[in-house]
Design a protein around this motif. Structure first.
Motif, PDB file in Angstrom:
ATOM      1  N   SER A 116      48.901  39.592  56.137  1.00  7.92           N
ATOM      2  CA  SER A 116      49.044  38.811  54.918  1.00  7.92           C
ATOM      3  C   SER A 116      50.279  37.936  55.063  1.00  7.92           C
ATOM      4  N   VAL A 117      50.092  36.649  54.800  1.00  7.21           N
ATOM      5  CA  VAL A 117      51.200  35.692  54.819  1.00  7.21           C
ATOM      6  C   VAL A 117      51.577  35.426  53.364  1.00  7.21           C
ATOM      7  N   ALA A 118      52.858  35.454  53.065  1.00  8.90           N
ATOM      8  CA  ALA A 118      53.322  35.239  51.694  1.00  8.90           C
ATOM      9  C   ALA A 118      52.883  33.860  51.197  1.00  8.90           C
ATOM     10  N   ASP A 119      52.493  33.809  49.932  1.00 10.80           N
ATOM     11  CA  ASP A 119      52.132  32.523  49.332  1.00 10.80           C
ATOM     12  C   ASP A 119      53.406  31.800  48.890  1.00 10.80           C
ATOM     13  N   GLY A 120      53.258  30.673  48.247  1.00 13.03           N
ATOM     14  CA  GLY A 120      54.393  29.856  47.826  1.00 13.03           C
ATOM     15  C   GLY A 120      55.328  30.557  46.853  1.00 13.03           C
ATOM     16  N   LYS A 121      54.839  31.582  46.169  1.00 13.05           N
ATOM     17  CA  LYS A 121      55.672  32.340  45.231  1.00 13.05           C
ATOM     18  C   LYS A 121      56.260  33.595  45.869  1.00 13.05           C
TER      19      LYS A 121
ATOM     20  N   PHE B 253      52.359  38.710  48.512  1.00 15.19           N
ATOM     21  CA  PHE B 253      51.450  39.099  49.581  1.00 15.19           C
ATOM     22  C   PHE B 253      50.134  39.530  48.947  1.00 15.19           C
ATOM     23  N   VAL B 254      49.083  39.616  49.768  1.00 10.47           N
ATOM     24  CA  VAL B 254      47.772  40.010  49.265  1.00 10.47           C
ATOM     25  C   VAL B 254      47.353  41.321  49.904  1.00 10.47           C
ATOM     26  N   LEU B 255      47.085  42.299  49.064  1.00  7.21           N
ATOM     27  CA  LEU B 255      46.582  43.596  49.496  1.00  7.21           C
ATOM     28  C   LEU B 255      45.146  43.416  49.975  1.00  7.21           C
ATOM     29  N   PRO B 256      44.816  43.849  51.206  1.00  8.93           N
ATOM     30  CA  PRO B 256      43.446  43.686  51.701  1.00  8.93           C
ATOM     31  C   PRO B 256      42.424  44.335  50.760  1.00  8.93           C
ATOM     32  N   LEU B 257      41.240  43.731  50.666  1.00 10.69           N
ATOM     33  CA  LEU B 257      40.228  44.142  49.688  1.00 10.69           C
ATOM     34  C   LEU B 257      39.922  45.637  49.720  1.00 10.69           C
ATOM     35  N   GLU B 258      39.632  46.192  50.894  1.00 12.62           N
ATOM     36  CA  GLU B 258      39.264  47.613  50.949  1.00 12.62           C
ATOM     37  C   GLU B 258      40.433  48.510  50.551  1.00 12.62           C
ATOM     38  N   MET B 259      41.633  48.170  50.974  1.00  7.23           N
ATOM     39  CA  MET B 259      42.808  48.942  50.564  1.00  7.23           C
ATOM     40  C   MET B 259      43.049  48.791  49.068  1.00  7.23           C
ATOM     41  N   ARG B 260      42.829  47.581  48.546  1.00 15.10           N
ATOM     42  CA  ARG B 260      42.998  47.314  47.119  1.00 15.10           C
ATOM     43  C   ARG B 260      42.069  48.203  46.297  1.00 15.10           C
ATOM     44  N   LYS B 261      40.819  48.309  46.724  1.00 16.92           N
ATOM     45  CA  LYS B 261      39.856  49.162  46.012  1.00 16.92           C
ATOM     46  C   LYS B 261      40.323  50.610  45.992  1.00 16.92           C
TER      47      LYS B 261
ATOM     48  N   ARG C   8      47.816  49.348  40.222  1.00 26.74           N
ATOM     49  CA  ARG C   8      49.170  49.906  40.387  1.00 26.74           C
ATOM     50  C   ARG C   8      49.357  50.335  41.828  1.00 26.74           C
ATOM     51  N   LEU C   9      50.336  49.759  42.495  1.00 27.35           N
ATOM     52  CA  LEU C   9      50.635  50.030  43.894  1.00 27.35           C
ATOM     53  C   LEU C   9      52.019  50.660  43.992  1.00 27.35           C
ATOM     54  N   CYS C  10      52.127  51.751  44.718  1.00 28.77           N
ATOM     55  CA  CYS C  10      53.409  52.399  44.966  1.00 28.77           C
ATOM     56  C   CYS C  10      53.884  51.973  46.355  1.00 28.77           C
ATOM     57  N   LEU C  11      55.126  51.559  46.437  1.00 30.09           N
ATOM     58  CA  LEU C  11      55.717  51.091  47.691  1.00 30.09           C
ATOM     59  C   LEU C  11      56.967  51.893  47.996  1.00 30.09           C
ATOM     60  N   SER C  12      57.191  52.153  49.274  1.00 33.80           N
ATOM     61  CA  SER C  12      58.398  52.853  49.689  1.00 33.80           C
ATOM     62  C   SER C  12      58.722  52.441  51.121  1.00 33.80           C
ATOM     63  N   VAL C  13      59.670  53.134  51.705  1.00 35.19           N
ATOM     64  CA  VAL C  13      60.076  52.870  53.081  1.00 35.19           C
ATOM     65  C   VAL C  13      59.805  54.132  53.896  1.00 35.19           C
TER      66      VAL C  13
ATOM     67  N   ASP D  87      44.094  40.896  40.117  1.00 31.36           N
ATOM     68  CA  ASP D  87      42.739  41.182  40.581  1.00 31.36           C
ATOM     69  C   ASP D  87      42.438  40.598  41.953  1.00 31.36           C
ATOM     70  N   ALA D  88      43.225  39.614  42.378  1.00 32.75           N
ATOM     71  CA  ALA D  88      43.074  39.052  43.725  1.00 32.75           C
ATOM     72  C   ALA D  88      43.899  39.834  44.743  1.00 32.75           C
ATOM     73  N   GLY D  89      44.634  40.854  44.290  1.00 34.95           N
ATOM     74  CA  GLY D  89      45.418  41.688  45.185  1.00 34.95           C
ATOM     75  C   GLY D  89      46.825  41.192  45.443  1.00 34.95           C
ATOM     76  N   ARG D  90      47.248  40.134  44.740  1.00 34.06           N
ATOM     77  CA  ARG D  90      48.587  39.584  44.969  1.00 34.06           C
ATOM     78  C   ARG D  90      49.646  40.474  44.322  1.00 34.06           C
ATOM     79  N   PHE D  91      50.711  40.710  45.086  1.00 37.85           N
ATOM     80  CA  PHE D  91      51.816  41.533  44.595  1.00 37.85           C
ATOM     81  C   PHE D  91      53.115  41.068  45.231  1.00 37.85           C
ATOM     82  N   PHE D  92      54.209  41.415  44.574  1.00 43.81           N
ATOM     83  CA  PHE D  92      55.534  41.152  45.111  1.00 43.81           C
ATOM     84  C   PHE D  92      56.028  42.423  45.786  1.00 43.81           C
ATOM     85  N   LEU D  93      56.460  42.296  47.010  1.00 44.12           N
ATOM     86  CA  LEU D  93      57.073  43.408  47.720  1.00 44.12           C
ATOM     87  C   LEU D  93      58.523  43.495  47.250  1.00 44.12           C
ATOM     88  N   HIS D  94      58.922  44.653  46.780  1.00 43.68           N
ATOM     89  CA  HIS D  94      60.264  44.836  46.230  1.00 43.68           C
ATOM     90  C   HIS D  94      61.315  44.366  47.244  1.00 43.68           C
ATOM     91  N   PRO D  95      62.320  43.585  46.787  1.00 46.14           N
ATOM     92  CA  PRO D  95      63.333  43.029  47.709  1.00 46.14           C
ATOM     93  C   PRO D  95      64.058  44.079  48.553  1.00 46.14           C
TER      94      PRO D  95
END
Length: 165
Positions: free
Chosen positions: A13-18, A21-29, A40-45, A101-109
């Motif tokens: 996924s390449v970041a858009d102008g904002k 990133f876009v979560l792939p469809l199957e992972m998004r489902k 709701r997506l949980c992110l960590s390191v 719904d398109a899977g777009r999300f911001f990755l926490h800084p």
């Protein structure tokens, strides 16, 4: 069939102008299913691999329950176990974010910085969660399968040659 959500597959996924990133469809489902139908997506390191991780809310509950089991086993064996510290390590770094719904999300800084991510990420499904890599870091990681490292290297080479975004 088990209620456990298992992620597999991979995508870029390449970041858009904002900067989203876009979560792939199957992972998004699967994330939506694991989050009770919410986007709701949980992110960590991943402290061992130097990448970020992603998963749904059910995995967060699994991590909490896993600590309880470890605490019980330690008690039964008469070993010391700092459950509070273990919960901090497993749950304290998780950031919950919404995705559209398109899977777009911001990755926490903070997560982006820790994983060295800038404008492109590589999603890599590895079971109960998926990894989110800076592609160059994955290529340089000798512990990753050669098939995956070579795929990412080919993509990076094509991008450098003007074939990718």
């Amino acid at each position: 069939m088990s209620d456990v959500i298992l992620y597999s597959g991979n995508a870029f996924s390449v970041a858009d102008g904002k900067g989203r990133f876009v979560l792939p469809l199957e992972m998004r489902k699967l994330v939506k299913q694991a989050s009770g139908g919410e986007n709701r997506l949980c992110l960590s390191v991943h402290f061992g691999n130097g990448c970020a991780t992603g998963f749904g809310l059910s995995h967060k509950q699994f991590l909490f329950e896993e600590v309880e089991k470890l605490e019980q086993k330690a008690d039964e064996a008469g070993r010391d176990f700092n459950a509070d510290l273990e919960r901090e390590n497993r749950l304290g770094t998780i950031e919950d974010v919404n995705f559209d719904d398109a899977g777009r999300f911001f990755l926490h800084p903070d997560i982006k910085e820790e994983a060295g991510i800038t404008d492109v990420i590589f999603f890599y499904g590895v079971g109960r969660y998926f990894q989110i890599w800076k592609p160059e870091a994955l290529v340089e990681s000798p512990d990753r399968p050669a098939l995956i490292r070579n795929k990412v290297k080919r993509w990076l080479d094509a991008r450098a040659a003007g074939g990718g975004k």
